[in-house]
Design a protein around this motif. Sequence first.
Motif, mmCIF file in Angstrom:
data_model
loop_
_atom_site.group_PDB
_atom_site.id
_atom_site.type_symbol
_atom_site.label_atom_id
_atom_site.label_comp_id
_atom_site.label_asym_id
_atom_site.label_seq_id
_atom_site.Cartn_x
_atom_site.Cartn_y
_atom_site.Cartn_z
ATOM 1 N N TYR A 138 69.017 54.157 40.406
ATOM 2 C CA TYR A 138 67.871 54.695 39.666
ATOM 3 C C TYR A 138 67.025 53.556 39.113
ATOM 4 O O TYR A 138 65.800 53.557 39.229
ATOM 5 C CB TYR A 138 68.378 55.604 38.540
ATOM 6 N N GLY A 139 67.707 52.566 38.537
ATOM 7 C CA GLY A 139 66.998 51.417 37.981
ATOM 8 C C GLY A 139 66.169 50.703 39.030
ATOM 9 O O GLY A 139 65.018 50.347 38.788
ATOM 10 N N LEU A 140 66.740 50.523 40.204
ATOM 11 C CA LEU A 140 66.030 49.785 41.259
ATOM 12 C C LEU A 140 64.842 50.582 41.793
ATOM 13 O O LEU A 140 63.760 50.041 42.021
ATOM 14 C CB LEU A 140 66.996 49.440 42.408
ATOM 15 N N ILE A 141 65.056 51.900 41.977
ATOM 16 C CA ILE A 141 63.954 52.739 42.463
ATOM 17 C C ILE A 141 62.820 52.757 41.444
ATOM 18 O O ILE A 141 61.648 52.598 41.763
ATOM 19 C CB ILE A 141 64.445 54.175 42.766
ATOM 20 N N LYS A 142 63.224 52.918 40.204
ATOM 21 C CA LYS A 142 62.233 52.959 39.124
ATOM 22 C C LYS A 142 61.414 51.662 39.096
ATOM 23 O O LYS A 142 60.206 51.682 38.880
ATOM 24 C CB LYS A 142 62.999 53.153 37.816
ATOM 25 N N THR B 193 60.742 49.679 41.641
ATOM 26 C CA THR B 193 59.783 49.721 42.747
ATOM 27 C C THR B 193 58.591 50.604 42.386
ATOM 28 O O THR B 193 57.439 50.245 42.619
ATOM 29 C CB THR B 193 60.456 50.339 44.002
ATOM 30 N N LEU B 194 58.889 51.756 41.792
ATOM 31 C CA LEU B 194 57.811 52.684 41.460
ATOM 32 C C LEU B 194 56.892 52.100 40.393
ATOM 33 O O LEU B 194 55.683 52.299 40.425
ATOM 34 C CB LEU B 194 58.390 54.027 41.006
ATOM 35 N N ARG B 195 57.472 51.364 39.461
ATOM 36 C CA ARG B 195 56.649 50.729 38.437
ATOM 37 C C ARG B 195 55.705 49.725 39.074
ATOM 38 O O ARG B 195 54.551 49.605 38.684
ATOM 39 C CB ARG B 195 57.528 50.017 37.408
ATOM 40 N N GLU B 196 56.214 49.016 40.062
ATOM 41 C CA GLU B 196 55.357 48.048 40.761
ATOM 42 C C GLU B 196 54.234 48.766 41.474
ATOM 43 O O GLU B 196 53.077 48.348 41.424
ATOM 44 C CB GLU B 196 56.186 47.258 41.784
ATOM 45 N N ILE B 197 54.593 49.873 42.130
ATOM 46 C CA ILE B 197 53.565 50.651 42.836
ATOM 47 C C ILE B 197 52.517 51.136 41.837
ATOM 48 O O ILE B 197 51.319 51.045 42.077
ATOM 49 C CB ILE B 197 54.210 51.845 43.585
ATOM 50 N N HIS B 198 53.020 51.596 40.703
ATOM 51 C CA HIS B 198 52.105 52.075 39.660
ATOM 52 C C HIS B 198 51.115 50.976 39.257
ATOM 53 O O HIS B 198 49.923 51.203 39.175
ATOM 54 C CB HIS B 198 52.902 52.537 38.445
ATOM 55 N N GLU C 52 50.171 48.488 40.946
ATOM 56 C CA GLU C 52 49.224 48.179 42.016
ATOM 57 C C GLU C 52 48.107 49.218 42.084
ATOM 58 O O GLU C 52 46.969 48.897 42.371
ATOM 59 C CB GLU C 52 49.940 48.181 43.379
ATOM 60 N N LEU C 53 48.463 50.475 41.814
ATOM 61 C CA LEU C 53 47.497 51.555 42.016
ATOM 62 C C LEU C 53 46.643 51.852 40.796
ATOM 63 O O LEU C 53 45.465 52.136 40.914
ATOM 64 C CB LEU C 53 48.221 52.847 42.414
ATOM 65 N N LYS D 87 42.479 50.860 32.083
ATOM 66 C CA LYS D 87 41.173 51.511 31.953
ATOM 67 C C LYS D 87 40.135 50.656 31.256
ATOM 68 O O LYS D 87 38.990 50.637 31.594
ATOM 69 C CB LYS D 87 41.349 52.838 31.218
ATOM 70 N N TYR E 125 52.441 58.407 45.739
ATOM 71 C CA TYR E 125 52.156 58.115 44.330
ATOM 72 C C TYR E 125 50.668 58.317 44.053
ATOM 73 O O TYR E 125 50.273 58.987 43.102
ATOM 74 C CB TYR E 125 52.561 56.667 44.021
ATOM 75 N N GLN F 122 57.382 58.878 37.713
ATOM 76 C CA GLN F 122 58.342 58.047 38.445
ATOM 77 C C GLN F 122 59.708 58.722 38.509
ATOM 78 O O GLN F 122 60.403 58.643 39.520
ATOM 79 C CB GLN F 122 58.445 56.666 37.794
ATOM 80 N N TYR G 79 61.724 59.744 41.812
ATOM 81 C CA TYR G 79 63.142 59.408 42.012
ATOM 82 C C TYR G 79 63.911 60.657 42.458
ATOM 83 O O TYR G 79 64.689 60.611 43.412
ATOM 84 C CB TYR G 79 63.739 58.831 40.730
ATOM 85 N N LYS H 36 71.953 54.098 33.354
ATOM 86 C CA LYS H 36 71.073 52.953 33.591
ATOM 87 C C LYS H 36 70.841 52.199 32.283
ATOM 88 O O LYS H 36 70.912 50.974 32.228
ATOM 89 C CB LYS H 36 69.743 53.456 34.149
#
Lengths: 375, 183
Positions: free
Chosen positions: A56-60, A62-67, A69-70, A74, B27, B53, B57, B124
């Motif tokens: 979960y930590g690792l996926i999260k 990655t998703l934070r990085e994607i966030h 980037e996108l 503001k 996303y 997120q 998951y 976690k």
Amino acid sequence: MSEEEKIALFDAYLRNELSVEDRAGFKTLLDKNEDFKKDFDAYQNTAREIKEGQEYGLIKETLREIHAELVQPKKSILLRAKFIIPIVSAAAILVLLITVFPFNQNGDTAKTENVSADDYSPTDNEEEAGEGEAFYEEATEVQEMDSIIHENYADTNNENNNSVDFLNKVIEYTQSVPLGTSFQISKKGYFITAKHLVYKKRYVQLHNKEQQLAFYTEVIYRDTLADFAVLKCSDSIAKLLNPCPYKIRSKQPNLGDEVFTLGYPKAEIVYTKGAVSSSKGYRSDSLTFELSLPSNSGNSGAPLFSKSGNFMGLIVANNSKKQSVTYVVQPTYIAERIQQLRSKYDIDMSKNYSKNSQKPSYLIEKFTPFIFELK
Amino acid sequence: MNKEQQIATEIVDKIRGQDRKTLSQIYEKGYPMLEKYILENSGNEADAADVFQDAMYLLIKKTADPNFELSSKISTFLFGIGRNLWLKQLTKKQPDHEALVAEIEFDDLPEEDFQKFERTKLMKKCIDLLGEPCKTIIVQFYFFQTSMKEIAEQLHYTNANNAKNQKYKCFVRLKKMMLDKGE
């Protein structure tokens, strides 16, 4: 059987490390002894939960990085009039940034994107750059170095568990040429450096001989516009840090201001001085300004200070076609960005204090413990 | 299998494999809708990102089931889960808020899955709080399935038994933290 022995037995069974007879015995025990079976199931369940928690930590992550980037922050600094003046529009800056940003000397992106700006070179130690991506395994190794060096640095003479190999490792590590420089901004364990130094990396090592500290940090923020990034070390390391003797404040550089920097173009700290030569940076970029100061590879990520010891910005690049031209990210921009990040991170800078003096040797002595080699 | 189904299967495969480009596209498409909802319902941007997120998951985890089939658009699915996660978070603070409780739909996220997810999140948190060298030992052993011998070498223990000893202590500490809910 003690709890500890029981768990050792479970592990041995689960990893197929038991002999044929022991394995058969284990299975019989599972069938016959209900409590044993219950304990075994509970253990397997916890092991699964650990696995899932980590995943979960690792996926999260990655998703934070994607966030990041996108989703752009503001409140953009580009909307502020004073930063627009020299460049027609925000779009122009973005295009400029995309085309000139050096990112990574050895990486593919740099090869294609750098063509249009071959006189803009980031001040990092090139041959060390672009070692590729730092993944979790690498981070573990860093943590390992972290504990070794920290615990044994203080008394290298102590022969306790120091094999020759280990000592060699420490010596090799302390003498290797750093990639660049990073410096502390908060006692809570936050550091700033140039973004191109941490390109594609999640973890980087920081090292300070003066404090006898070596530890790893995580890249928690990469700025979208300017070449700067924020690093964070573990809380246990943060406890060893002192409040910084400088404040990260908005400051307008004035032409002619005398400034100096402390960085790591080699494995020792190096003092270099110069003066503010232009209020705008490379091709009139308003987020940076220009110095007449000779910078070398390894100066990237170093802090700039005024003659009296005020924080004046972050060194990011030099101009390879002109002599002694160095580019620095505006302190105002950094201060603002950090302010915004405080809504998300505990970047407590209230303990930072100013240490003003006209005597370089005094300031160098005060600042050195807060400026780290980035490896 | 018609073309649409084929595309759907391909997407599910990519999600399962955590293909970064696919995740990024999903996303980009799904986030704005949930962000809008959370901002309108007493949350901020950080909450929205966190909840979205978590929903992603859960989507990735769902695709691990070989029988998983997309029954609706991915963004609708994510919105449903995200909305429920957010409502649950709100009701945690105000358990008596009947209007909120009534809004929770259990279709997208059965209570059992939700409880399991809460455990995962707590785990976690506890792993992160363990500190070194425990974190490395636990993660290496249970997540990467590294052998005790290799861990001992990595961390410079004199032998595997010492490392094993340390692992046991770390494990007990982690379990205790889980019981104390990471306090």
